[in-house]
Write a protein that holds these residues in place. Structure first.
Motif, PDB file in Angstrom:
ATOM      1  N   ARG A   1       0.839  -1.203   0.000  1.00 17.32           N
ATOM      2  CA  ARG A   1       0.000   0.000   0.000  1.00 17.32           C
ATOM      3  C   ARG A   1       0.871   1.248   0.000  1.00 17.32           C
ATOM      4  NH1 ARG A   1      -4.757  -2.205  -0.591  1.00 17.32           N
ATOM      5  NH2 ARG A   1      -5.403  -3.811   0.855  1.00 17.32           N
TER       6      ARG A   1
ATOM      7  N   SER B   1       0.027   5.660   5.480  1.00 16.37           N
ATOM      8  CA  SER B   1      -1.260   6.094   6.037  1.00 16.37           C
ATOM      9  C   SER B   1      -1.312   7.609   6.178  1.00 16.37           C
ATOM     10  CB  SER B   1      -1.485   5.429   7.395  1.00 16.37           C
ATOM     11  OG  SER B   1      -1.514   4.037   7.248  1.00 16.37           O
TER      12      SER B   1
ATOM     13  N   TRP C   1       0.299   1.742  -7.833  1.00 18.35           N
ATOM     14  CA  TRP C   1       0.017   2.903  -6.992  1.00 18.35           C
ATOM     15  C   TRP C   1       1.276   3.391  -6.278  1.00 18.35           C
ATOM     16  CZ3 TRP C   1      -2.869  -1.492  -7.179  1.00 18.35           C
ATOM     17  CH2 TRP C   1      -2.612  -2.478  -6.231  1.00 18.35           C
TER      18      TRP C   1
END
Length: 144
Positions: A63, A66, A133
């Protein structure tokens, strides 16, 4: 501190300015040689304590960080410290998140966003930056 990495050591990336940063996978044993002076750990959960100064960026596997502003600040700190200290950037495997962070450090050090992933893949690991990404994150990472 005026110690840096051996430029020929495993995982060491030389940035265009000459600063050296070591990328590492935390699932692998610590390599022989000197310990880092400062480490930036990119993990989904808080890392275990280490004997050197470290900063944690919450960054789940595969990912993006955050807190993107906090991650950018941590990367700027890592680059600044790399001028005269042994800085390590690490995630679980040492490829995706670590490669993405190293590419962002390359951007901060003057590599154009559009070339930073290729730079890290050439000089650190051909497997660096694993997801589309993560690549997009580098392409949009602000150098200023």
């Amino acid at each position: 501190m005026t110690a840096t990495w051996d430029p020929t050591a495993a995982g060491v990336l030389r940035l265009p300015s000459g600063r050296l940063v070591r990328g590492r996978g935390l699932r692998h044993p610590l390599t022989a040689g000197p310990a880092p002076d400062f480490a930036l750990y990119l993990l989904g959960k808080e890392p275990p304590a280490v004997e050197w100064e470290a900063r944690w960026v919450r960054w789940p596997d595969f990912r993006l960080p955050s807190d993107r502003a906090g991650a950018a600040e941590a990367l700027r700190e890592a680059l600044s410290r790399a001028g005269d200290a042994r800085v390590e950037v690490a995630c679980g495997g040492g490829r995706g998140r670590t490669g993405t962070a190293l590419a962002c450090l390359a951007v901060l050090d003057g590599v154009p966003n559009t070339e930073a992933v290729a730079y890290v893949r050439e000089h650190y690991s051909r497997h660096a930056v694993e997801t589309p990404w993560q690549k997009r994150y580098v392409s949009r990472f602000a150098s200023a």
